[in-house]
Each structure stands twice: as C-alpha cells, then as structure tokens.
Design a protein around this motif. Structure first.
Motif, PDB file in Angstrom:
ATOM      1  N   VAL A 136       0.843  -1.204   0.000  1.00 50.87           N
ATOM      2  CA  VAL A 136       0.000   0.000   0.000  1.00 50.87           C
ATOM      3  C   VAL A 136       0.877   1.252   0.000  1.00 50.87           C
ATOM      4  N   ALA A 140       1.696   3.929  -3.060  1.00 52.84           N
ATOM      5  CA  ALA A 140       1.472   5.352  -2.796  1.00 52.84           C
ATOM      6  C   ALA A 140       2.739   6.164  -3.030  1.00 52.84           C
ATOM      7  N   ASP A 144      -5.096  14.442  -2.131  1.00 53.70           N
ATOM      8  CA  ASP A 144      -5.277  13.013  -2.411  1.00 53.70           C
ATOM      9  C   ASP A 144      -3.949  12.270  -2.334  1.00 53.70           C
ATOM     10  N   LYS A 151      -3.253  11.778   1.245  1.00 58.01           N
ATOM     11  CA  LYS A 151      -4.154  10.769   1.800  1.00 58.01           C
ATOM     12  C   LYS A 151      -3.669   9.362   1.461  1.00 58.01           C
ATOM     13  N   ARG A 152      -3.174   9.178   0.250  1.00 54.12           N
ATOM     14  CA  ARG A 152      -2.655   7.869  -0.152  1.00 54.12           C
ATOM     15  C   ARG A 152      -1.433   7.488   0.689  1.00 54.12           C
ATOM     16  N   ALA A 154      -2.581   6.405   4.135  1.00 54.27           N
ATOM     17  CA  ALA A 154      -3.100   5.032   4.143  1.00 54.27           C
ATOM     18  C   ALA A 154      -1.955   4.027   4.092  1.00 54.27           C
ATOM     19  N   TRP A 199       1.059   4.546   5.334  1.00 47.39           N
ATOM     20  CA  TRP A 199       1.645   4.530   6.683  1.00 47.39           C
ATOM     21  C   TRP A 199       0.842   3.600   7.597  1.00 47.39           C
ATOM     22  N   ASP A 200      -0.481   3.708   7.546  1.00 48.14           N
ATOM     23  CA  ASP A 200      -1.320   2.867   8.411  1.00 48.14           C
ATOM     24  C   ASP A 200      -1.061   1.382   8.147  1.00 48.14           C
ATOM     25  N   ALA A 201      -0.988   1.019   6.866  1.00 49.59           N
ATOM     26  CA  ALA A 201      -0.777  -0.385   6.523  1.00 49.59           C
ATOM     27  C   ALA A 201       0.603  -0.860   6.953  1.00 49.59           C
TER      28      ALA A 201
END
Length: 994
Positions: A405, A409, A430, A433-434, A437, A439-441
C-alpha cells in the motif's frame, strides 16, 4: 475462426507467422528514403488536475475530460483489427488498474498483442517520475514496481527497451544513469530549454550519447538520448483526436477532397524536421494528454496518411511513413552506425521562453515534499522488517499488514505532477491521503515484525507529530518504551526528542544503564505552530544508539521529583522566554564546532571547525522575492512551475532577530525570532560536527497583494569564481556556473530564476581551502547568485496562476485555512575541501535513512509463551563499512528477498571513501540464510548476465564493453557509485522465523 483465436494461435490476419516482440517485431523500413516513424501514444498523468481515481474512471470531466480506462478499451480493438497498427503505453499505475478489471479472454488478447510487439510498454515505471525533486532511492523503487508487474504479467516481451520521459520539466543526469543501469537502450524526452533546442537543431545534435556518470566506467551509465521534435505532440494540423479541431483527411471523390494538400503539407513538415536530425529516420509523436478515448479517429486518419504519402513513391517521392514505436526507431538509429557527440552535464534549468524558467517547482508544496521524503524513510523500514520477519509481518497479532500500500502510494508520489508540487490542491490532498493510508498499513507490518523479533506483544504507538512536540503517550505516561530502529547497515547515534509534561526523567538503555538526559521547555515557536494540538510543556532529550539494521529499546520513567510537576515546569519555562540580554557571550560550542552571533543583530556571524582549526565568517538571514505579476518584458507570473521575481534583489526579512539561549549538557540552542511568521533555532548537540538550523516559516502574509518566495541566504567572503555545486537526485555532484551553460552560449534573461537548480540533498560553495555545505531535508531550489553566497528557497505562496495548465495559484491553505506553515532543517558543515565529502556524504545518508521511533507503554505479554523479550537486535553479522550502503532490503517472493548494495562515494571524491569495497554477501545477514542468489540489473527485471544493451559509438574516445564477471557471493566488489542488485532465496532462522 474468430479474430481472437487467430491472435491466440500467433498468426496474423494475413496468415503470416508473428515475428515476436521487441526489436524482432519492428516493421521493415526502406533504405534510401526518409522513413517517418509514427508513434501512436497517450500521455496519462498519474494525477494533476484530477486525482488518480478521477483520471482512471473519467470522473470530474468538468475539470478535464479524461478517462484512462476508455483509452485502453478503445485502443485494443484497433490493434486487434489490423496487425500493422502499433501503440505504446507508459504509466503502469493505470494499466495495472485496467488489467485487473479485464476478463481472462481479454487478458489473453492483450498478452498476444504484447507478444507481437504491437502493444508495447515504454519506460515501464509505475509513473513517469519527476527528475528534480525525486530522490534516486524512490525513483528506483517506483521503476522496480512497474517493471516487476510487466515482467510477471508478460514475461520478456513486457520488458521495455526505451525510456520515455516526455513531460518532466528538465532532465537529471542521475536519472539517465539509473535508466542505463536498468538496461535501457535509449531515452527520449520532449522538454528542454528553448535556447538549447535552437542550438541543437542548428548543429543537428538532437540525438547524442549522454555520459551520465563521472564515476562509472563507460558505457555503464552511457545512454543514447533523443530530443523529440514537437515535445510529445503531433506536428501542427495533424492532430486527429476527439479533443482536436484539425481537419481529417478526406480522400473520397467529393469536392472537399484534401488529400493533395494534406500530403504536400506532411512532406513539407517531414523535410523540415529531417534537416535537424542525422539519419534518414525521423519520429512523429501522434498523441498527447489523455488522447485515444476514441482511437478510431486517430487510426483512421493515420491509415489514410500512410496510404497516400507512400503512394507518392510511385511518382518519385522519397518519404516512407509507417506505424512504429520508440524501440523500433531506436533500432534504426543504431543500425545507422554513426558516431554521436557526448553530453556530460544535465538539462536543468528548463525554460520555454526568455522569462519562463521552470525553477519554482523545485520548492513548490514544501510540506508535501517533506512528507514524501519521510514516507520513503518509513517504507524502507517497513520493507526491511517485513523481509526480516517473514510472513508474520504481513499477518500477525496486530492484524493483516501490507507494505505494498505504501509502496504504491510512494510510487504515485514520484509522478512529475506530484512530488514536483505542480498539481491542483485537491490532488495534492489526495496524494497525501494515499501516503497516510500507506503509513497505516505499514505500521501493522512494523508492529507485527517488532513483536515477533523482540518477543513481546507491546501496544506499539507511532507519534507522527513529533516535529511540533505532540505525542499523547509520552505526554501522559509515567513509564514508556522507546524502540529506536536503525535502517542503516552500520551503528548510528541519534538525538531523541520527546514531548513530556514533567521536569525530571530517568532514561535507561537496553542493558539497564542510565543514559544522560535533559528536559527543555517547548519553545514559543512550537506553541504557536501547534495551536492547541497537544499540551506538552517540555521536551525530553537523550542520545540513543542503535545497531546496524536493528533496534535498541530504551526505557523512560518519571522520577519521584518529576511528579511535582507544575511549579518547577512553569519556572523553567518562564526562564526560557525571549530576552535580548539572556546570554552575553553570543556563542554556542561543543567539542567540534563553535558558532558566533552578532551582539547587535543576533544573527549568525561565524562558524569555526575546532577539529581542523579553521574559521569562516558566515552570515545567515531570511529574505523574500516578490513574485512577478507580469511587466513590460513579459506577462509571465510566478506560479507552481515558474519562478519569476519582480526584481533581482530580495527583500530582507529583518535587520536582526530577537534571540534567547537554551543550554545544557546535551544541547545548546539559540532561538531567533525574525517576524511573526518566521523563526529559527540554531542548534548544537553534544558530539555533533555540524550546525543545525531548524526554521519555521508561514503563514506567508499576502495582505499587501504580493506573492512571496522565501529564501534562507548564507553569505561568506569565499571567492568562488561563479561556481557552486548541487547533488543530482541525492547521488553524484554537479558543478554549476552562474549565467553559464556548458552546451550553448546562454543569453541570460532572468538572472535569479535562470540560475536556480534543484537541490535534493545538498548544495555547497568552496574555494581552494574551505567548503561550506548545506544539507536539506527535502527537495528545494537553490543557487549562488554572487561569489561566496548561497541560498535555498524554503517556502512560496503565490496569488496568480502561471498559465502552465494547473489553473490555480499556489496558495496552500494549511491546516487552519490561513496559509501553510512549514518547518524544516538545514545542516551546515564547514570543512576543508579534502575532507568535506566524508562528512556530508555520510550525514546525508543518516538523514535520509533516519532511525524510526516506535513507542510503547511497556509490559506487553510474550509473543510466544516463555519467549524472552529482546531489547536489542541486529540483522547483520557485521557492520557495513561507511562507504557501503544497504540501499534495498525488501520482500520479493515468499522465500526470497531483494537486496541492493551501493557504493555511495564518487571516484576520487575521498581518499578513503572512494576506494573499491568487497564483502561477503552470503554470510552478511543473521536473520536468514541465503541458499541461492541471482544478480539482476538495477530494475530487478533481468539477470545481469543476460543484459545486452545496444552499443553506440561516441564521437570521441573508444569504449570497452567488458563482460560481467561470474557472481561470487563470498566476495561482492563495488566500485565508486556502483549499485549491485540481487534476488536471494533465503531460509529464515532464529527470532525472525517465528
């Protein structure tokens, strides 16, 4: 028998066997004629005016009519219907999406078209990356991502032979070097300086060999490079897309028949173009931005053009037109067997007119540029820990994580309208934001990996706002753990700063030994920036050490006295409030560096290198250029792309700064306040051999109706002969000369913007003795506009669009809507010329691959019952020498990893650092055993032994073409600036196997 069945059997419409892909698939040309290669193509920005999703699906056509899925839907049937037709596709990020939506039967059709060379992938990266603001590490990663997909999906026929950067705004020498090392045979681009292009056309040097490295032995980094004649657009009046208004070719018997006039015009255009090229082959790019949604329009008219132009050969014409690709055109140039001139510098800066220098985007959107840089740092950590931990990193106690992910990104973020800062604001949002996401994964992957390796299922916390002293865990907890993960191949020491709310803490290392620590008040500057986010009153500082490719765990606890919080905290904070007379000596110093300040102004005055016993007067201040809104010379304004100040001399921010000093055993800091929107901390940590400047700029005021471009300028008495030096994408260094271009006689029309260059990691000036180097923490524009002077643009806020398509001013709102605030760091080195490279090379590496801090309250249960907690860990059996960098360690297949090793010094740059290095790769890692290994090209899509590039003959000097020696994993040797890439099959062992 249906058409698709014929294709699947490998037979053309006329029953002729399919020749194959690549060079084998190229159509025949005609000797003795001018062969015009028509290249049907589309250029699909991976975000620009619309987001990536909007472009793919065709949403928000009120902004721009563009739908990538329809382009591919439209082109494929055209290729199916006629085996002579060709099409090239570039942006794998879009093709990957389209491919996943197709039926199996359509995928088989596409595979057949690729195997015949009629649908050909060019370039092959996830995107067409920017070449100024992109770091080489991220360029390699995004190219690898795209090339791997093509290789896995289409095999050898999916491997691109030609690089194709038709839209980036200037071209980097390092980019060319990377392309050459990835096995490309040639490189085509569309944009170059208008003066450069005019000179090349006159000299017939639109195509030449680019010697893209001063260190690598030719032809390792030699790349045949061609300038396309019309950017990437078709010749005027020959655009037949649905967006174009040019007349179609009418070839019936009606009175509107225009064949004669169209053919005559085409022959005229071809003859004029051929005058500027050296062979009897020329190229025409038939397409442009997001074209071919209705491919029939293009192909129907090109069919007629080919038919009627070639028919004139019966009447003596010597022009032959054909459908072609960059690969086939490249092959014909190679067959010409000419000798080609050499180019050694790069193609920066780019200007498309006398007052139109595209040098503003070197700095545009500085916060996103920093976020992209930090995201790459975290991606490398995520890759490494997933490779070390194995499957448990992707699926473990913290859930399912996926490094892909963030990998995708980051690849999207390298696009030439992403990290460049030249996109619309909603698109920039955007992109961010990608990354978030991603980083979270990756945080899930890192948590799973740390738990499995360390043996403890902690409640891991990631504090991503430490630059404004916000971290709820450290602000509220009495005890917590700090895991310092080091992604470098050698041990590092790092100064940790954490927001806290007490005055006294005890810090212990992995062995339980007390570590010196200090607590300092949160500065007024930080209070102002964070605007109520977080409530920490202080920052805890201590120096941590982490082993090579591993981590150390530190424990932080409040002391008994520390619980008596408010009175002592308030007193310390009040003592640190700004006072002009707070320090009398006007200096800070440690064992390596002494920094002097002016008593009158509070500004930096002198830097001393105590190790070398040298000193240099250095003044530093902030200035701004007022952005042009157009004048009598030109209507050109400053914007996201263009930098154009309305005068050559910038406006000084302030004659001086209000200052105060914070000093303890670990750090000395001079706080400088220049205005309500500009401040700086001049900092020296204990043991630090450089001066750190932490600047905070914004919101830039625009109440006066003027856009502003903020610079930090350093001035010294050095005589530098108009020369200064910048890095190329974080690697090799290029000499720059004020008001000079090596390729042509420059007519300088913008003395400021025309001397700006991209600074990805460092810029320096020097004389015969001293060198002053500034390291940046993101890409910025920089220059030396006078001898002894050096400046970096740190922020820009503009009120007008610059008419390059984005359609809105660079007016970032920031978090609160009143303008963007940016905080960053410059690291200043004063050294002798002979020894400076050793310092700035290694520190730039440390900054780029900084340790990752992971926090936890502690007390987590064992990962497995009875498994001990491991407070310190290294994945290497021995540290790498300073000159050697582990550029990549990433998962590849379930039982293999991708490894890149890099020699990070240039040839002759350092007496010690520039020596060749050898190491035992087979026994380098402690977390797994390498059972087999293959050496690959830089893009990891071809074995190095199988790499056979086209050979080009330079006009001067002979070139050897050595054969790669057999791989000996027990002794891997790297020469200066060499990168070697390996895919290793592994067997996991020890803690990482759990």
């Amino acid at each position: 028998m249906g058409l698709s069945v014929w294709l699947l059997l490998g037979v053309g419409l006329l029953g002729t066997p399919v020749a194959g892909c690549g060079y084998e698939s190229c159509p025949a040309t005609k000797p003795g004629m001018l062969n015009v290669h028509l290249i049907p193509h589309t250029h699909n920005d991976v975000g620009w005016l619309k987001t990536v999703d909007q472009y793919f699906y065709g949403e928000r056509n009120d902004i721009q009519h563009a739908g990538v899925q329809y382009i591919l839907d439209s082109v494929i049937p055209q290729l199916q219907a006629d085996p002579t037709k060709r099409f090239i596709y570039v942006e794998v990020a879009f093709f990957y999406r389209w491919w996943r939506l197709q039926t199996e039967s359509m995928q088989q059709v596409v595979k057949q078209l690729v195997s015949e060379g009629r649908l050909e992938f060019i370039n092959g990266g996830w995107c067409m990356n920017d070449e100024a603001a992109a770091h080489y590490n991220s360029v390699i990663d995004q190219m690898t991502l795209g090339l791997r997909f093509l290789q896995e999906t289409f095999g050898e026929c999916g491997r691109p032979r030609a690089a194709w950067h038709i839209d980036p705004f200037g071209h980097s020498r390092e980019q060319a070097s990377l392309f050459a090392q990835m096995g490309f045979d040639g490189f085509f681009f569309g944009r170059l300086d208008y003066q450069d292009k005019a000179s090349r056309k006159q000299l017939r040097e639109m195509e030449q060999i680019w010697r893209a490295s001063a260190s690598l032995e030719p032809p390792s980094a030699d790349l045949f490079t061609g300038v396309l004649p019309n950017g990437y657009n078709p010749p005027p009046s020959l655009c037949w897309d649905q967006f174009c208004s040019d007349n179609p070719i009418v070839d019936d018997v009606s009175s509107e028949n225009n064949v004669d006039s169209m053919v005559a015009y085409f022959l005229e255009v071809a003859a004029a173009q051929a005058k500027h090229y050296r062979t009897n082959h020329i190229v025409m790019t038939m397409g442009s931005d997001f074209q071919y949604e209705n491919a029939n329009l293009w192909y129907k008219n090109m069919d007629k053009l080919i038919k009627h132009v070639n028919a004139r050969q019966l009447n003596g014409s010597h022009v032959h037109v054909l459908y072609s690709t960059p690969t086939c055109y490249l092959q014909e140039l190679n067959r010409a067997n000419l000798s080609w001139s050499l180019k050694y510098d790069d193609f920066f800066p780019y200007a498309d007119g006398p007052h139109q220098f595209w040098t503003g985007y070197f700095t545009s959107r500085p916060a996103f540029k920093r976020y992209e840089r930090l995201s790459n740092n975290f991606l490398q950590v995520c890759n490494q820990l997933e490779a070390l931990a194995g499957p448990v990193g992707r699926k473990g106690p913290y859930g399912e994580g996926d490094s892909s992910v963030l990998r995708r990104a980051m690849a999207v973020a390298q696009h030439h309208d992403a990290v460049s800062g030249t996109e619309k604001q909603h698109v920039a949002n955007d992109y961010a934001k990608r990354l978030a996401a991603g980083w979270d994964a990756c945080q899930v992957v890192v948590s799973n990996a740390l738990a499995s390796i360390g043996g403890s299922k902690e409640n891991f916390v990631y504090c991503n706002h430490l630059n404004i002293s916000v971290c709820p865990l450290t602000e509220s907890s009495h005890t917590f753990m700090v895991i310092v993960y080091n992604p470098l191949g050698r041990r590092v020491s790092w100064n940790v700063r954490l927001p806290v709310n007490e005055a006294l803490y005890l810090v212990t290392d992995p062995d339980g030994q007390t570590v010196p620590s200090e607590v300092v008040p949160v500065s007024n500057f930080t209070w102002q920036v964070r605007r109520g986010r977080g409530d920490a009153t202080h920052e805890l500082i201590f120096q941590a050490s982490a082993p090579a490719l591993g981590y150390s765990t530190y424990t932080v606890s409040k002391t008994a006295r520390g619980t008596l919080r408010s009175k002592l905290a308030k007193r310390i904070q009040e003592q640190a409030r700004p006072r002009a007379d707070a320090w009398s000596s006007r200096e800070i110093r440690n064992e390596h560096v002494r920094v002097l300040f002016s008593p009158q102004t509070g500004l930096l005055k002198e830097i001393q290198n105590l190790d070398k016993d040298i000193a240099l007067p250095v003044s530093q201040n902030f200035f701004w250029y007022n952005a042009s809104i157009g004048d009598v010379d030109s209507t050109q304004t400053s914007g996201a792309y263009i930098f154009r100040p309305n005068r050559s001399e910038p406006i000084r921010m302030a004659g001086g700064a209000r200052t105060y000093l914070v000093k303890n055993k670990l750090v000395q800091e001079v706080y400088q306040n220049f205005s309500s929107w500009c401040s700086q901390v001049v900092r020296l940590y204990a043991g630090q051999a450089y001066v750190e400047l932490e600047w905070t700029v914004g919101p830039i005021p625009i109440d006066d109706g003027l856009g502003k471009e903020i610079i930090s300028r350093f001035e010294t008495p050095l005589q530098t002969d108009g020369r200064f030096y910048t890095d190329a994408n974080g690697r090799e260094i290029l000499e720059r000369r004020r008001d000079y271009r090596a390729t042509w006689n420059l007519s300088q029309t913008e003395p400021v913007a025309g001397n700006y260059y991209p600074v990805n990691s460092r810029i320096y000036i020097k004389n015969k003795t001293f060198q002053l180097t500034v390291l940046t923490d993101r890409s910025q524009g920089g220059s030396s506009l006078a001898d002894g002077s050096l400046e970096l643009m740190v922020h820009r806020r503009l009120l007008y669009d610059d008419s390059r398509g984005v359609g809105e001013p660079l007016l970032e709102p920031g978090v609160y809507g009143d303008g963007l605030v940016v905080r960053g760091r410059h690291l200043i080195f004063l050294d002798t010329v002979e020894s400076s490279a050793d310092r700035h090379r290694l520190q730039a590496e440390r900054e780029f691959m900084a340790p990752q801090l992971v926090l936890a309250p502690g007390g987590g249960p064992p990962f497995h019952p009875g498994q001990p907690s491991l407070k310190q860990f290294s994945a290497l059996t021995q540290e790498l020498p300073p000159s050697l960098h582990l550029l990549t360690l990433a998962p590849w297949e379930p039982s293999s990893v991708l490894i890149r090793l890099e020699h990070q010094f240039e040839r002759g740059e350092s007496a010690n650092g520039s020596q060749p290095l050898s190491l035992d790769l087979l026994h380098l890692f402690s977390s797994f055993t390498i059972t087999s290994i293959q050496e690959m090209n830089l893009g990891a899509n071809q074995q190095r032994a199988a790499m056979s590039r086209l050979k080009w003959r330079p006009a001067t000097g002979a070139v050897r073409h050595p054969v790669a020696p057999p791989l000996d994993p027990l002794r891997i040797t790297l020469e200066p600036m060499e990168i070697r890439t390996f895919v290793a099959t592994i067997q996991r062992q020890g803690a990482a196997k759990l």
